[in-house]
Design an enzyme around this catalytic site. Sequence first.
Site, mmCIF file in Angstrom:
data_model
loop_
_atom_site.group_PDB
_atom_site.id
_atom_site.type_symbol
_atom_site.label_atom_id
_atom_site.label_comp_id
_atom_site.label_asym_id
_atom_site.label_seq_id
_atom_site.Cartn_x
_atom_site.Cartn_y
_atom_site.Cartn_z
ATOM 1 N N CYS A 47 43.177 39.357 45.070
ATOM 2 C CA CYS A 47 43.570 40.268 46.140
ATOM 3 C C CYS A 47 42.383 40.707 46.983
ATOM 4 O O CYS A 47 42.574 41.288 48.055
ATOM 5 C CB CYS A 47 44.279 41.484 45.558
ATOM 6 S SG CYS A 47 43.231 42.519 44.510
ATOM 7 N N ASN A 48 41.164 40.461 46.527
ATOM 8 C CA ASN A 48 40.018 40.914 47.318
ATOM 9 C C ASN A 48 38.903 39.882 47.453
ATOM 10 O O ASN A 48 37.782 40.229 47.795
ATOM 11 C CB ASN A 48 39.440 42.224 46.748
ATOM 12 C CG ASN A 48 39.147 42.138 45.271
ATOM 13 O OD1 ASN A 48 38.672 41.128 44.781
ATOM 14 N ND2 ASN A 48 39.438 43.213 44.556
ATOM 15 N N ARG A 49 39.226 38.598 47.213
ATOM 16 C CA ARG A 49 38.205 37.571 47.395
ATOM 17 C C ARG A 49 38.820 36.177 47.469
ATOM 18 O O ARG A 49 39.865 35.910 46.867
ATOM 19 C CB ARG A 49 37.154 37.630 46.285
ATOM 20 C CG ARG A 49 37.643 37.230 44.915
ATOM 21 C CD ARG A 49 36.550 37.438 43.865
ATOM 22 N NE ARG A 49 36.240 38.851 43.687
ATOM 23 C CZ ARG A 49 35.105 39.431 44.083
ATOM 24 N NH1 ARG A 49 34.158 38.709 44.651
ATOM 25 N NH2 ARG A 49 34.907 40.714 43.887
ATOM 26 N N GLU A 111 37.384 46.613 36.473
ATOM 27 C CA GLU A 111 38.757 46.149 36.273
ATOM 28 C C GLU A 111 38.772 44.911 35.384
ATOM 29 O O GLU A 111 37.856 44.088 35.406
ATOM 30 C CB GLU A 111 39.426 45.844 37.611
ATOM 31 C CG GLU A 111 38.914 44.603 38.325
ATOM 32 C CD GLU A 111 39.883 44.149 39.414
ATOM 33 O OE1 GLU A 111 41.056 44.503 39.334
ATOM 34 O OE2 GLU A 111 39.428 43.448 40.319
ATOM 35 N N GLU A 113 41.657 42.761 35.105
ATOM 36 C CA GLU A 113 42.567 41.704 35.546
ATOM 37 C C GLU A 113 41.816 40.445 35.976
ATOM 38 O O GLU A 113 42.324 39.337 35.863
ATOM 39 C CB GLU A 113 43.446 42.199 36.700
ATOM 40 C CG GLU A 113 44.609 43.061 36.280
ATOM 41 C CD GLU A 113 44.206 44.506 36.081
ATOM 42 O OE1 GLU A 113 43.005 44.817 36.248
ATOM 43 O OE2 GLU A 113 45.073 45.330 35.754
ATOM 44 N N GLY A 209 54.678 37.550 38.444
ATOM 45 C CA GLY A 209 53.413 36.865 38.202
ATOM 46 C C GLY A 209 52.489 37.656 37.293
ATOM 47 O O GLY A 209 52.891 38.612 36.609
#
Length: 452
Positions: A47-49, A111, A113, A209
């Site tokens: 979500c960020n890379r 995090e 995840e 997912g």
Amino acid sequence: MPLTLLSADHHSVTLGDLERLSVGVESLPSRLAGHPAVDGAVVLATCNRVELYLEAEDPDAALDAARAALATASGVDAAEVDDLTGRTDGHDALRHLFEVASGLDAMVVGEREIVGQVRRALEGARAAGSTTPALEDALQRASRASRRIAVDTDLAAAGRSVVAVALDLAGAVHERPGCPRDAEPWTPESGGPPRVSWSGGRALVVGTGAYAGATVAALRRRECTDIAVWSASGRARRFAETQEVREAGDLADELASADVVVACRGTGSAVLDADVVLAALAARRSAGRAAPLVVVDLALRHDVTTEAAALPGVVVVDLDTVKAHAPAATDGQVRRAQEVLAEEVRAVLDTRAEREMDDVVVAVRDRVGSALEDELTRLPMAGTVPADQAAQALRRLAARLAHPPTVAARAAGRDGRGEEFVRALELVTGISVTDETADAGPGRRPTRRTTT
């Protein structure tokens, strides 16, 4: 071969640009597999890379191929891909991989995840045939380093994650238990909320997912027991069974009764559009529910349409919101994690440096093995070998092995490179030569013996 990284992340570009770059990213391993300029490629997209880890003899050519593949897959102009992405090489690229896998470079520091995402990136490369032994080793070691940091520091114990922060922000909207009762309701400008409880709340998870599983776990840590899952793909029943949650019915009905909705499909097609959300809002009003419909949208390619998010009575907590309110880890925790990471990276670099000498090791062993085989052929092939013959064979072997360095030593002495040779001899063989031995001139015998 050195590691090269082509990347764009939340530090360098907007989440909107990351969203555009991430379109079609799942096809990149197949696009790069077999490319003449690329020996190996692993693609990590979160979500960020968006990151492409490459192994190639010619890093420049590999990067050109990676940029072209990314432009083709995403539809972003090649020149813009060049502007949005950055390059990192060698040790710096390896260290970055370890920081990412350990959660130290995350939007929410610490995090967990990301560990699963790194594992799935490697699995995707394997399936596409785009990985290499060196890439396999790097990503597996990065995952192991992440686990060590989780054990040796308090970062993982703090439960930091994008999902966790988003749920706390959503809880602040409702003033859930854990939020100050006398505080103003949360707004995007009011700062980050404390950890909240979702005990007694009803949650709807849209998607099945990996992030959906993380969401269920985060909700349970916040004491939520009424969790339903909805999926447009028909996978909700299986997910509900494995996660021990409820399979959702009609989407609008579920939205009408939910206290919090977590959308994490990320397929690129928004499922919460204005029509569905309007129907849910009408049902909420009919039921006398004055609280806003709070939607946590964790998809980089949004699951909530812009029109739906703008409706009165809807509050959306998206990745930009999480980024703005992500809690900082303590300096001590980060410092200890960086110390562990430095040790793990050094171990990888040491191993790689050792492996670069494999050809030398093989050549030495072949040379010794060949000399040994020659001497063995002189001995009887059957029966007992007389002691004098065995001793003679060993002496011949020793003389044969000593001959090349002996000749080289004398040549070094003639050329005035005696001290250089002595240092090299100690480095290669471990033979330490005494000062008297090193100073002994032609025709003179040393007064002391060498040691090993």
